[in-house]
Every structure is written in C-alpha cells, then in structure tokens.
Design a protein around this motif. Structure first.
Motif, short mmCIF file in Angstrom:
data_model
loop_
_atom_site.label_atom_id
_atom_site.label_comp_id
_atom_site.label_asym_id
_atom_site.label_seq_id
_atom_site.Cartn_x
_atom_site.Cartn_y
_atom_site.Cartn_z
N ALA A 22 10.81 6.06 12.13
CA ALA A 22 11.30 6.88 13.23
C ALA A 22 11.56 6.06 14.49
O ALA A 22 12.35 6.46 15.34
CB ALA A 22 10.32 8.01 13.52
N GLU A 23 10.92 4.91 14.59
CA GLU A 23 11.09 4.04 15.76
C GLU A 23 11.92 2.80 15.43
O GLU A 23 11.86 1.81 16.17
CB GLU A 23 9.72 3.61 16.28
CG GLU A 23 8.75 4.74 16.55
CD GLU A 23 9.27 5.74 17.58
OE1 GLU A 23 9.93 5.31 18.55
OE2 GLU A 23 9.04 6.95 17.39
N ASP A 24 12.70 2.84 14.36
CA ASP A 24 13.51 1.69 13.94
C ASP A 24 14.57 1.38 14.99
O ASP A 24 15.45 2.22 15.24
CB ASP A 24 14.16 1.97 12.59
CG ASP A 24 14.80 0.75 11.97
OD1 ASP A 24 15.20 -0.17 12.71
OD2 ASP A 24 14.91 0.71 10.73
N PRO A 25 14.53 0.19 15.60
CA PRO A 25 15.54 -0.14 16.60
C PRO A 25 16.87 -0.61 15.99
O PRO A 25 17.88 -0.68 16.68
CB PRO A 25 14.90 -1.28 17.39
CG PRO A 25 14.01 -1.96 16.40
CD PRO A 25 13.51 -0.85 15.49
N VAL A 26 16.86 -0.91 14.70
CA VAL A 26 18.06 -1.42 14.02
C VAL A 26 18.84 -0.27 13.38
O VAL A 26 20.03 -0.08 13.64
CB VAL A 26 17.69 -2.48 12.95
CG1 VAL A 26 18.92 -2.98 12.22
CG2 VAL A 26 16.93 -3.64 13.59
N LEU A 27 18.19 0.47 12.51
CA LEU A 27 18.81 1.62 11.84
C LEU A 27 18.23 2.89 12.46
O LEU A 27 17.13 3.31 12.12
CB LEU A 27 18.53 1.58 10.33
CG LEU A 27 19.05 0.34 9.61
CD1 LEU A 27 18.57 0.31 8.17
CD2 LEU A 27 20.56 0.27 9.67
N LYS A 28 18.95 3.47 13.37
CA LYS A 28 18.47 4.62 14.12
C LYS A 28 18.22 5.81 13.20
O LYS A 28 19.02 6.13 12.34
CB LYS A 28 19.49 5.02 15.20
CG LYS A 28 19.91 3.89 16.11
CD LYS A 28 18.77 3.40 16.94
CE LYS A 28 19.26 2.34 17.91
NZ LYS A 28 18.21 1.59 18.51
N ALA A 50 6.59 4.07 13.09
CA ALA A 50 6.99 2.93 12.26
C ALA A 50 8.39 2.51 12.67
O ALA A 50 9.21 3.34 13.07
CB ALA A 50 6.95 3.28 10.79
N GLY A 51 8.65 1.21 12.57
CA GLY A 51 9.95 0.67 12.91
C GLY A 51 10.74 0.33 11.67
O GLY A 51 10.79 1.11 10.71
N HIS A 52 11.32 -0.86 11.67
CA HIS A 52 12.23 -1.26 10.60
C HIS A 52 11.52 -1.62 9.30
O HIS A 52 12.11 -1.54 8.22
CB HIS A 52 13.08 -2.44 11.09
CG HIS A 52 14.24 -2.77 10.23
ND1 HIS A 52 15.32 -1.92 10.10
CD2 HIS A 52 14.49 -3.83 9.45
CE1 HIS A 52 16.19 -2.47 9.27
NE2 HIS A 52 15.72 -3.62 8.85
N PHE A 53 10.26 -2.03 9.37
CA PHE A 53 9.53 -2.48 8.18
C PHE A 53 8.40 -1.51 7.85
O PHE A 53 7.22 -1.84 7.92
CB PHE A 53 8.99 -3.90 8.40
CG PHE A 53 10.09 -4.91 8.58
CD1 PHE A 53 10.82 -5.36 7.50
CD2 PHE A 53 10.41 -5.37 9.84
CE1 PHE A 53 11.85 -6.27 7.66
CE2 PHE A 53 11.44 -6.29 10.01
CZ PHE A 53 12.16 -6.74 8.92
N VAL A 54 8.76 -0.30 7.46
CA VAL A 54 7.79 0.76 7.18
C VAL A 54 6.78 0.31 6.14
O VAL A 54 5.58 0.57 6.26
CB VAL A 54 8.49 2.05 6.72
CG1 VAL A 54 7.47 3.13 6.40
CG2 VAL A 54 9.48 2.52 7.76
N HIS A 55 7.22 -0.39 5.12
CA HIS A 55 6.32 -0.79 4.03
C HIS A 55 5.24 -1.76 4.52
O HIS A 55 4.17 -1.84 3.92
CB HIS A 55 7.10 -1.38 2.85
CG HIS A 55 7.99 -2.52 3.21
ND1 HIS A 55 9.10 -2.39 4.02
CD2 HIS A 55 7.93 -3.82 2.87
CE1 HIS A 55 9.68 -3.56 4.16
NE2 HIS A 55 9.00 -4.44 3.47
N TYR A 56 5.48 -2.50 5.60
CA TYR A 56 4.46 -3.36 6.20
C TYR A 56 3.63 -2.60 7.23
O TYR A 56 2.43 -2.79 7.35
CB TYR A 56 5.08 -4.57 6.89
CG TYR A 56 5.57 -5.63 5.95
CD1 TYR A 56 4.70 -6.33 5.12
CD2 TYR A 56 6.92 -5.94 5.88
CE1 TYR A 56 5.16 -7.30 4.26
CE2 TYR A 56 7.38 -6.91 5.02
CZ TYR A 56 6.50 -7.58 4.21
OH TYR A 56 6.96 -8.54 3.35
#
Length: 73
Positions: A22-28, A50-56
């Motif tokens: 939900a907080e991904d700055p790359v893929l909104k 979570a940002g771009h690397f949810v799995h981490y």
C-alpha cells in the motif's frame, strides 16, 4: 501507436493473486484498479505498511497469500 493508446490485449483467464504494498512508491496501489482490465479471475490484497518489497517487509503475510493461492487451485 502512442496517440491511439495501448493495443487491445485478450483478458488473462488464469487465476491470479496480487499482494501489493500500500505504500509502494514505485507501483502506486491506486493503479490496482486497472487489474480487472487485464485479469478476469484475480484476488487483490493491499499490504498495509508495506512498500515495494512486500515479501521482505511482511514475509508472514506473503507466505499466507502464496499458500492460500496454491491451495485454492
């Protein structure tokens, strides 16, 4: 082509699941509204905090989603 827009593509019929930060700055996360234009059978789950690397960033959530997806096939 750019003036005419993207080419028409067939809808993907295979089941799909998207876990999207939900907080991904790359893929909104707002772009997820377009998934229905490309996939006919999908589940969308926004991952809060979570940002771009949810799995981490949220591995337990990612593992539950992956196991859930494959157990439903």
């Amino acid at each position: 082509m750019m003036r005419e827009g993207p080419s028409e593509l067939p809808t993907i019929e295979e089941p799909a699941r998207f876990l999207w930060g939900a907080e991904d700055p790359v893929l909104k996360v707002g772009w997820a509204d377009l998934l229905g234009d490309y996939f006919s059978d999908y589940v969308f789950t926004p991952a809060r905090q979570a940002g771009h690397f949810v799995h981490y960033e949220q591995p337990d959530l990612a593992n539950r989603e992956i196991v859930g997806f494959f157990s439903e096939l």
